[in-house]
Design an enzyme around this catalytic site. Structure first.
Site, PDB file in Angstrom:
ATOM      1  CE  LYS A  96      -0.102   3.330   4.752  1.00 46.97           C
ATOM      2  NZ  LYS A  96      -0.036   3.464   6.205  1.00 46.97           N
ATOM      3  CD  GLU A 114      -3.995  -2.356   7.449  1.00 49.58           C
ATOM      4  OE1 GLU A 114      -2.938  -2.768   6.955  1.00 49.58           O
ATOM      5  OE2 GLU A 114      -4.462  -1.237   7.212  1.00 49.58           O
ATOM      6  CB  SER A 139       4.723  -1.929  12.139  1.00 50.92           C
ATOM      7  OG  SER A 139       4.429  -0.558  12.340  1.00 50.92           O
ATOM      8  CD  GLU A 158      -2.828   5.753   6.713  1.00 53.27           C
ATOM      9  OE1 GLU A 158      -2.779   5.812   5.469  1.00 53.27           O
ATOM     10  OE2 GLU A 158      -1.937   5.196   7.402  1.00 53.27           O
ATOM     11  CG  ASN A 162      -1.670   1.261   1.438  1.00 50.14           C
ATOM     12  OD1 ASN A 162      -1.772   2.074   0.529  1.00 50.14           O
ATOM     13  ND2 ASN A 162      -2.220   1.439   2.637  1.00 50.14           N
ATOM     14  N   GLY A 215       2.457   2.240  10.780  1.00 51.33           N
ATOM     15  CA  GLY A 215       3.503   3.243  10.639  1.00 51.33           C
ATOM     16  C   GLY A 215       4.244   3.576  11.928  1.00 51.33           C
ATOM     17  CG  HIS A 224      -5.824   2.221   5.236  1.00 50.87           C
ATOM     18  ND1 HIS A 224      -5.390   3.155   6.142  1.00 50.87           N
ATOM     19  CD2 HIS A 224      -4.827   1.317   5.105  1.00 50.87           C
ATOM     20  CE1 HIS A 224      -4.170   2.822   6.538  1.00 50.87           C
ATOM     21  NE2 HIS A 224      -3.802   1.723   5.920  1.00 50.87           N
TER      22      HIS A 224
HETATM   23  P1  PGA Z   1       2.701   0.236   7.603  1.00 48.33           P
HETATM   24  O1  PGA Z   1       1.242   0.500   6.969  1.00 48.33           O
HETATM   25  O2  PGA Z   1       3.159  -1.077   7.063  1.00 48.33           O
HETATM   26  O3  PGA Z   1       3.519   1.387   7.124  1.00 48.33           O
HETATM   27  O4  PGA Z   1       2.508   0.200   9.092  1.00 48.33           O
HETATM   28  C1  PGA Z   1       0.342  -0.559   6.814  1.00 48.33           C
HETATM   29  C2  PGA Z   1      -0.949  -0.047   6.251  1.00 48.33           C
HETATM   30  O5  PGA Z   1      -1.338   1.085   6.584  1.00 48.33           O
HETATM   31  O6  PGA Z   1      -1.606  -0.733   5.454  1.00 48.33           O
END
Ligand code: PGA
Length: 246
Positions: free
Chosen positions: A10, A161, A206, A93, A8, A167, A91
């Site tokens: 982003k 998640e 992560s 976010e 992903n 992150g 997601h």
């Molecule tokens: P990350 O993001 O691996 O940077 O923690 C995962 C995600 O948001 O799908």
């Protein structure tokens, strides 16, 4: 079940990153027993598809309507026309920054389905919800309300998640991951019967080359949704390699 490793990106990636996408496609296809895909910013999708024939490129969101007066939005059909085969939906976010709720995520999933896209529906608790002991309640509630009634493994993947793990470099204990993935599996089987056994459940938050092997070894962890560690082939490769031993 074949593992599914999805990047992903982003809001990262310009046309200058096309060689990175090609490098990721090349490494991914060399691990032929793993399914992989890259979910890119919408403006990159058509070029990425053009330069990586046959590789699965996805989007990160779509609108719930087919077309209309929705300034700035992108329909599932537009993504499909650009060559996307799937899209991430719900997601954290999007849920957090743009106030997307379960009903909207479900409507988006139906729009994606009618455009021929597969979906990865994300669910997960915040740190506060976890601290209050509400993880399972929140996650299963999101699962129930975000996933459409005709979901099946041909077009739906779930991604668990934990919001606080995204992150941050933090991940839940392996026992906690096992417990919540088992609960998600149980809810899928209760609702969809045998088909609920086949829907893949990814872990996201992560995941990286250091922890992928132990996360992917857990029952009902059928792959990963990878943010930061999907931005270069060097960081993505060990995750795909860890998934390839199954
Ligand atoms: P990350 O993001 O691996 O940077 O923690 C995962 C995600 O948001 O799908």
């Amino acid at each position: 079940m074949r593992k599914f490793i999805v990047g992903n990106w982003k809001m990262n990636g310009l046309l200058s990153e096309l060689p990175t996408i090609t490098a990721i496609r090349e490494l991914a296809v060399s691990y032929s027993n793993v399914d992989t895909a890259l979910c890119l910013p919408a403006p990159l999708i058509a070029s990425a598809v053009l330069h990586n024939d046959g590789y699965i490129i996805g989007a990160q969101d779509c609108h719930q309507e087919i077309s209309g007066a929705y300034t700035g939005c992108i329909s599932a059909q537009m993504l499909a026309e650009a060559g996307a085969k799937l899209t991430i939906l719900g997601h954290s976010e999007r849920r957090g920054l743009y106030h997307e709720n379960d009903a909207l995520v479900r409507a988006k999933a139906l729009a994606a389905q009618s455009a021929g896209l597969s979906v990865i529906i994300c669910i997960g608790e915040t740190r506060e919800e976890r601290d209050r002991g509400e993880t399972e309640h929140i996650v299963l509630g999101q699962l129930s309300a975000s996933v459409p009634d005709d979901a099946n493994s041909s077009w739906v993947t779930i991604s668990y998640e934990p919001v606080w793990a995204i992150g941050t470099g933090l991940i839940p204990s392996l026992e906690d991951v096992a417990q919540i993935h088992a609960a998600i599996r149980g809810a899928l089987v209760q609702r969809f019967g045998d088909e609920g056994m086949k829907i893949r459940i990814l872990y996201g938050g992560s995941m990286n080359g250091d922890n992928a092997a132990s996360l992917l070894a857990i029952d009902n962890v059928n792959g990963g949704l990878i943010g930061g560690a999907s931005l270069t082939a060097a960081k993505f490769e060990p995750i795909v390699a860890a998934a390839s031993v199954y």
